[in-house]
Design a protein around this motif. Structure first.
Motif, mmCIF file in Angstrom:
data_model
loop_
_atom_site.group_PDB
_atom_site.id
_atom_site.type_symbol
_atom_site.label_atom_id
_atom_site.label_comp_id
_atom_site.label_asym_id
_atom_site.label_seq_id
_atom_site.Cartn_x
_atom_site.Cartn_y
_atom_site.Cartn_z
ATOM 1 N N ALA A 144 0.820 -1.219 0.000
ATOM 2 C CA ALA A 144 0.000 0.000 0.000
ATOM 3 C C ALA A 144 0.854 1.270 0.000
ATOM 4 C CB ALA A 144 -0.950 -0.004 1.204
ATOM 5 N N ALA A 145 1.894 1.310 0.846
ATOM 6 C CA ALA A 145 2.748 2.509 0.914
ATOM 7 C C ALA A 145 3.495 2.710 -0.402
ATOM 8 C CB ALA A 145 3.723 2.384 2.077
ATOM 9 N N HIS A 160 2.523 1.625 -3.215
ATOM 10 C CA HIS A 160 1.513 1.948 -4.227
ATOM 11 C C HIS A 160 1.333 3.465 -4.346
ATOM 12 C CE1 HIS A 160 -2.866 2.648 -5.269
ATOM 13 N NE2 HIS A 160 -2.448 1.985 -6.334
ATOM 14 N N GLU A 161 1.301 4.140 -3.201
ATOM 15 C CA GLU A 161 1.163 5.605 -3.211
ATOM 16 C C GLU A 161 2.407 6.260 -3.802
ATOM 17 O OE1 GLU A 161 -1.631 7.279 -2.552
ATOM 18 O OE2 GLU A 161 -2.456 5.235 -2.428
ATOM 19 N N GLU A 162 3.585 5.717 -3.462
ATOM 20 C CA GLU A 162 4.838 6.238 -4.017
ATOM 21 C C GLU A 162 4.871 6.073 -5.538
ATOM 22 O OE1 GLU A 162 9.662 5.293 -3.904
ATOM 23 O OE2 GLU A 162 8.341 4.356 -2.420
ATOM 24 N N ARG A 164 2.288 5.790 -7.571
ATOM 25 C CA ARG A 164 1.309 6.701 -8.182
ATOM 26 C C ARG A 164 1.873 8.118 -8.277
ATOM 27 N NH1 ARG A 164 -3.821 5.607 -9.255
ATOM 28 N NH2 ARG A 164 -4.376 7.797 -8.932
ATOM 29 N N ALA A 165 2.606 8.533 -7.251
ATOM 30 C CA ALA A 165 3.201 9.873 -7.274
ATOM 31 C C ALA A 165 4.237 9.984 -8.383
ATOM 32 C CB ALA A 165 3.827 10.186 -5.916
ATOM 33 N N LEU A 207 -1.850 6.889 -15.090
ATOM 34 C CA LEU A 207 -2.263 6.714 -13.688
ATOM 35 C C LEU A 207 -3.379 5.688 -13.531
ATOM 36 C CD1 LEU A 207 -2.193 10.192 -11.917
ATOM 37 C CD2 LEU A 207 -1.181 8.057 -11.107
ATOM 38 N N LEU A 258 -3.576 -1.672 -6.871
ATOM 39 C CA LEU A 258 -3.013 -2.320 -5.682
ATOM 40 C C LEU A 258 -3.488 -3.764 -5.642
ATOM 41 C CD1 LEU A 258 -1.464 -2.134 -2.968
ATOM 42 C CD2 LEU A 258 -3.644 -1.457 -1.917
#
Length: 420
Positions: free
Chosen positions: A230-231, A233-235, A237-238, A248, A253
């Motif tokens: 999850a963490a 995944h955010e990185e 996406r950024a 995008l 996930l």
């Protein structure tokens, strides 16, 4: 269908690229960052060896790095002297200079370094002193190649060099300018750091695996990106949001508890098969893959494949299939150095030409420099592929302690006594 898979473990990050369910690229890196190729250092020359036209440079690693004279001369061939000078005229012991790792240390050898600096971006590769513009050979359209070359000339300054990557195809001049301005500023920071540092020290570490994945692998043909943390995944996406925002929607996930991401897509099983000594071809033929530090030899066999018409057609079909599998495995195993392929003998010269052409076409699709040199006088196909890191097989597997990596079992003295 092209899918990119990212598995984040406790200590490593693994990536896999799948094309229609088949694994075509794989990489693994320590989560803290274990890649050395591309890193820049302020080094100190320890020894200058005119007889080898090379120098050894202390960059702070366990072994001194090797710097050959061709990597000291100007990166633009037209700017080099017609007669190559002695390395002693260019370098002296104790001298400090910025170097970049071109080939990682392996076995008893130190890293190979260069002063032909390259900083890769999303759309281009920035070379601070190369003084030329080039376009990726994978950009096939002549008008687009001309447009990109013109754009490169417009955005470069002074003696800067630029290589427009495949991802630059169709991008605006302004987008390319943003990329080069970012890399130009990065180079200024590296120079400033070197001016205030004492050798040996690290000046710049190349981006981590996830960044490189977005920069080098994500393209218009990518349909889906799966990541199982999850963490991260955010990185991810950024990163994609800043470098390829149009992709995008492809990011998902993977959170299934029943089966891991790589197991769900059959990555582990395909790795086991691809990294073996004998690789079965779908038709029933096989490849036998033997490797030394500098040389890889691949033998093609028909195996159980008997064809449907005559022997020549059977052999040709097997060799074409083998060429396609070899091109995939060279990328997957990240094999570098000299490669010799013993295709099955073909009597028809047209078939020999078609096999060579097929291999050349596939080699052009490889992101690592790969050249098909042709048939040797002994009838072997000769290739070279740039060697940057250790073969992926060696990063995943260790040689057997019992046989030292020879893959044989000692029969013992008893067999000799029995007349074996």
């Amino acid at each position: 269908m092209k899918e990119i898979l990212v598995h984040v473990g406790r200590q490593t990050i693994e990536t896999a690229v799948m094309a229609d369910g088949r694994l075509i690229e794989y990489d693994i890196e320590e989560a803290a960052g274990g890649k050395l190729a591309g890193n820049l250092y302020l080094g100190r020359v320890e020894n200058v060896l005119p007889g080898m036209q090379a120098a050894f440079v202390n960059i702070g690693l366990a072994r001194n790095a090797f710097l050959y004279i061709d990597d000291v001369l100007h990166p633009h061939l037209e700017r080099q002297p017609k007669k190559k000078p002695s390395i002693a005229e260019l370098l002296r012991p104790g001298q400090e200079l910025i170097v970049q790792i071109a080939k990682e240390p392996h076995g008893g050898k130190g890293a190979r370094v260069t002063t032909h600096y390259t900083l890769p971006g999303r759309y281009l590769v920035y070379m601070p002193h190369a003084d030329y513009v080039a376009v990726s050979k994978k950009v096939a359209d002549d008008r687009e190649r001309d447009r990109l070359k013109e754009a490169g000339e417009l955005i470069r300054q002074g003696e800067e060099g630029i290589i427009l990557r495949t991802a630059a195809e169709g991008e605006s001049c302004e987008r390319l300018r943003e990329d080069v301005e970012f890399l130009r500023e990065l180079w200024r920071e590296i120079e400033a750091k070197a001016a205030g540092a004492a050798a040996p020290c690290e000046l710049h570490r190349d981006a981590g695996l996830m960044y490189r994945l977005v920069r080098d692998t994500l393209d218009a043909g990518t349909n889906r990106i799966w990541i199982d943390n999850a963490a991260a995944h955010e990185e991810l996406r950024a990163l994609i949001g800043s470098m390829a925002p149009s992709k995008l929607d492809c990011v998902s996930l993977y959170d299934s508890r029943e089966k891991g991401l790589f197991e769900q897509h059959g990555v582990r099983a395909q790795l086991e098969q691809a990294y073996g000594r004998e690789i079965r071809l779908p038709s029933g033929g096989s490849l036998v893959w033997d490797q030394t530090e500098a040389l890889t030899v691949i033998d093609v066999n028909t195996g159980r494949y008997v064809g449907t018409t005559d022997l020549e057609e059977t052999v040709f079909a097997t060799n074409i299939e083998a060429a396609e599998e070899i091109a995939r495995l060279l990328r997957l195993r990240d094999t570098g150095g000299i490669i010799l392929i013993d295709f099955i003998d073909m009597g028809d010269e047209r078939h020999r030409t078609q096999v060579a052409e097929r291999l050349e076409m596939l080699a052009r699709q490889d992101r690592t420099a790969c050249h098909v040199l042709g048939w040797t006088r002994l009838g072997l196909m000769e290739m070279t592929r740039k060697k940057v890191r250790r073969d992926a097989t060696l990063r995943l597997y260790e040689p057997c302690a019992a046989c030292g990596g020879r893959g044989v079992v000692y029969a013992g003295a008893g067999r000799m006594r029995d007349g074996g």
